[in-house]
Design an enzyme around this catalytic site. Sequence first.
Site, PDB file in Angstrom:
ATOM      1  N   TYR A  80      -0.486   0.347  10.495  1.00 21.72           N
ATOM      2  CA  TYR A  80      -0.924   0.075   9.262  1.00 21.72           C
ATOM      3  C   TYR A  80       0.110   0.697   7.605  1.00 21.72           C
ATOM      4  O   TYR A  80       1.327  -0.351   7.257  1.00 21.72           O
ATOM      5  CB  TYR A  80      -2.473   0.265   8.631  1.00 21.72           C
ATOM      6  CG  TYR A  80      -2.273   0.137   7.145  1.00 21.72           C
ATOM      7  CD1 TYR A  80      -2.743  -1.499   6.355  1.00 21.72           C
ATOM      8  CD2 TYR A  80      -2.619   0.931   6.368  1.00 21.72           C
ATOM      9  CE1 TYR A  80      -2.771  -2.264   5.772  1.00 21.72           C
ATOM     10  CE2 TYR A  80      -2.484   0.409   4.373  1.00 21.72           C
ATOM     11  CZ  TYR A  80      -3.563  -1.383   4.525  1.00 21.72           C
ATOM     12  OH  TYR A  80      -3.571  -1.538   3.153  1.00 21.72           O
ATOM     13  N   SER A 133       0.749  -1.679   0.367  1.00 19.49           N
ATOM     14  CA  SER A 133       0.057  -0.180   0.227  1.00 19.49           C
ATOM     15  C   SER A 133       1.005   1.405   0.012  1.00 19.49           C
ATOM     16  O   SER A 133       1.707   1.084   0.241  1.00 19.49           O
ATOM     17  CB  SER A 133      -1.102   0.097   1.573  1.00 19.49           C
ATOM     18  OG  SER A 133      -1.766   1.143   1.164  1.00 19.49           O
TER      19      SER A 133
END
Length: 177
Positions: A147, A134
Amino acid sequence: MAERGVAVVTGASSGIGAATAVALSAAGFEAVLGARRVDRLAEVADRCGGPVRVAALDVTDDASVSAFCAQVGDCRVLVNNAGGALGLDPIAEADLGRWQEMYDTNVLGTLRMTRALLPALDASGDGHVVVVGSIAGIEPYPGGAGYNAAKAAQHAFAEVLRRETVDRPVKVSEVQP
């Protein structure tokens, strides 16, 4: 087996994983789809149109990974897509359980699957490992530290794997949506 070989997709029950499974099937691969939500895998398999197999897979569980990979056999492509973000807590209020789950799914799940299938990818003579990371691993945001850190670790994993397989018939790619 399909004309282009076997492609494994983790986290294939929805989103990027499901779309990847459909695209790989359309490109002539036999798709082997794994996810915890097996009921949703059946729906994705119906959209694939080519040879497809589905099986339960929890990338955070060694026994689940072993059982899944034992069913795969030959493998040319591995798409490490299983992952997720949990919460938006600031670091001062971080939930360690959520951080642990994000690391176990995103980072250690990628390790478990890659380690298990690397011999088959090597044996294919033209293997390809894809890590679905990501942009959050490169561009952090407030409330996303767990994250962000997990996806940064996945990025490092992909870079190291690329260097470790440079003299082997295995390509490594990272996608950072």
